[in-house]
Design an enzyme around this catalytic site. Structure first.
Site, short mmCIF file in Angstrom:
data_model
loop_
_atom_site.label_atom_id
_atom_site.label_comp_id
_atom_site.label_asym_id
_atom_site.label_seq_id
_atom_site.Cartn_x
_atom_site.Cartn_y
_atom_site.Cartn_z
N LYS A 9 0.82 -1.21 0.00
CA LYS A 9 0.00 0.00 0.00
C LYS A 9 0.86 1.27 0.00
O LYS A 9 2.07 1.22 0.29
CB LYS A 9 -0.93 -0.01 1.22
CG LYS A 9 -2.03 -1.09 1.15
CD LYS A 9 -3.00 -0.96 2.32
CE LYS A 9 -4.12 -1.98 2.24
NZ LYS A 9 -5.10 -1.81 3.35
N TYR A 49 -12.45 -1.16 -3.85
CA TYR A 49 -13.00 -1.40 -2.50
C TYR A 49 -14.52 -1.23 -2.45
O TYR A 49 -15.07 -0.93 -1.39
CB TYR A 49 -12.35 -0.45 -1.50
CG TYR A 49 -11.04 -0.96 -0.88
CD1 TYR A 49 -10.97 -2.19 -0.23
CD2 TYR A 49 -9.88 -0.19 -0.92
CE1 TYR A 49 -9.79 -2.65 0.35
CE2 TYR A 49 -8.68 -0.63 -0.34
CZ TYR A 49 -8.66 -1.87 0.30
OH TYR A 49 -7.48 -2.32 0.89
N ASN A 112 -1.98 0.29 6.97
CA ASN A 112 -1.57 -1.05 7.40
C ASN A 112 -0.73 -1.81 6.38
O ASN A 112 -0.69 -3.03 6.38
CB ASN A 112 -2.78 -1.85 7.88
CG ASN A 112 -3.84 -2.02 6.82
OD1 ASN A 112 -3.68 -1.56 5.69
ND2 ASN A 112 -4.92 -2.69 7.17
N HIS A 115 -2.31 -5.31 1.45
CA HIS A 115 -3.66 -5.83 1.21
C HIS A 115 -3.56 -7.26 0.71
O HIS A 115 -2.62 -7.59 -0.01
CB HIS A 115 -4.40 -5.01 0.15
CG HIS A 115 -5.58 -5.75 -0.44
ND1 HIS A 115 -6.80 -5.81 0.21
CD2 HIS A 115 -5.71 -6.50 -1.56
CE1 HIS A 115 -7.63 -6.57 -0.52
NE2 HIS A 115 -6.98 -7.00 -1.59
N GLU A 126 -10.22 -9.26 -8.00
CA GLU A 126 -9.14 -8.29 -7.79
C GLU A 126 -8.00 -8.48 -8.79
O GLU A 126 -7.44 -7.51 -9.30
CB GLU A 126 -8.65 -8.38 -6.34
CG GLU A 126 -9.73 -7.91 -5.37
CD GLU A 126 -9.39 -8.12 -3.89
OE1 GLU A 126 -10.23 -7.72 -3.05
OE2 GLU A 126 -8.32 -8.66 -3.58
P1 ATP Z 1 -7.49 -5.46 3.16
O1 ATP Z 1 -8.81 -5.67 2.44
O2 ATP Z 1 -6.92 -4.09 2.93
O3 ATP Z 1 -6.52 -6.56 2.86
P2 ATP Z 1 -8.59 -6.62 5.51
O4 ATP Z 1 -9.19 -7.63 4.58
O5 ATP Z 1 -7.71 -7.12 6.61
O6 ATP Z 1 -7.73 -5.56 4.71
P3 ATP Z 1 -11.10 -5.21 5.48
O7 ATP Z 1 -12.15 -5.46 6.48
O8 ATP Z 1 -11.27 -5.77 4.09
O9 ATP Z 1 -9.70 -5.71 6.12
O10 ATP Z 1 -10.90 -3.65 5.39
C1 ATP Z 1 -10.25 -3.05 4.27
C2 ATP Z 1 -9.36 -1.93 4.74
O11 ATP Z 1 -10.17 -0.92 5.29
C3 ATP Z 1 -8.39 -2.33 5.84
O12 ATP Z 1 -7.15 -2.79 5.33
C4 ATP Z 1 -8.22 -1.06 6.63
O13 ATP Z 1 -7.16 -0.26 6.09
C5 ATP Z 1 -9.52 -0.34 6.42
N1 ATP Z 1 -10.37 -0.52 7.59
C6 ATP Z 1 -11.02 -1.62 7.98
N2 ATP Z 1 -11.69 -1.43 9.12
C7 ATP Z 1 -11.43 -0.16 9.47
C8 ATP Z 1 -11.83 0.67 10.55
N3 ATP Z 1 -12.64 0.21 11.52
N4 ATP Z 1 -11.36 1.94 10.59
C9 ATP Z 1 -10.55 2.42 9.62
N5 ATP Z 1 -10.14 1.69 8.56
C10 ATP Z 1 -10.58 0.43 8.49
MG MG Z 2 -10.30 -7.07 2.86
#
Ligand code: ATP
Ligand code: MG
Length: 136
Positions: A9, A49, A112, A115, A126
């Site tokens: 990211k 997203y 974080n 992804h 994706e």
């Molecule tokens: P990613 O899809 O990025 O791999 P993930 O699958 O672990 O991450 P998701 O639930 O798909 O988590 O959320 C997508 C992204 O949205 C997360 O990577 C994070 O950066 C952001 N995100 C998720 N939950 C929160 C939250 N409560 N507050 C802020 N940002 C969030």
């Molecule tokens: Mg995710």
């Protein structure tokens, strides 16, 4: 063999840890089958997203993902989807296990570092969003 979609990211690219993350990917035994550096527009990040469009963090998440260049990848390994999510660690770096990428390179839940796709259907969507068939 399974394929998954991964992103280094914008926060991690900006911090200069792209090479370290790639080294960890290769050391873990993934084959890199496709890789490109891109800078997503806001609309492209929203398309990627779209499953989160109703969530309160959607605006901030898509601003962040379009804030700078990132590295998009296709990773191949047995059980690649789970294996890559295990290497990344929990979504919130504060809750991620020691030795995971998000623990080592993530700063917060919205910055974080990486992804990964969460299921075969999302991996297919994706990978198709960022790569043409002949690139993989
Ligand atoms: P990613 O899809 O990025 O791999 P993930 O699958 O672990 O991450 P998701 O639930 O798909 O988590 O959320 C997508 C992204 O949205 C997360 O990577 C994070 O950066 C952001 N995100 C998720 N939950 C929160 C939250 N409560 N507050 C802020 N940002 C969030
Ligand atoms: Mg995710």
């Amino acid at each position: 063999m399974e394929r998954t979609f991964a992103i280094i990211k914008p926060d991690a690219v900006k911090k200069g840890v792209t090479g370290q993350i790639l080294a960890r990917i290769e050391a873990a035994g993934f084959r890199l089958c496709g890789m490109r550096m891109i800078h997503m527009s806001k609309a492209e990040a929203e398309g990627f997203y779209y499953v989160h469009k109703a969530r309160p963090f959607f605006g901030g998440l898509t601003d962040f993902m379009s804030s700078g260049p990132c590295v998009v990848m296709c990773l191949e390994a047995p059980d690649a989807i789970k294996k890559w999510r295990d290497l990344m660690g929990a979504t919130d770096p504060a809750k991620a296990e020691p030795g995971t990428l998000r623990k080592d390179f993530g700063a917060s839940i919205d910055n974080n570092a990486t992804h990964g796709s969460d299921a075969p259907e999302t991996a297919a969507f994706e990978l198709g969003y960022f790569f043409r068939g002949m690139e993989l």
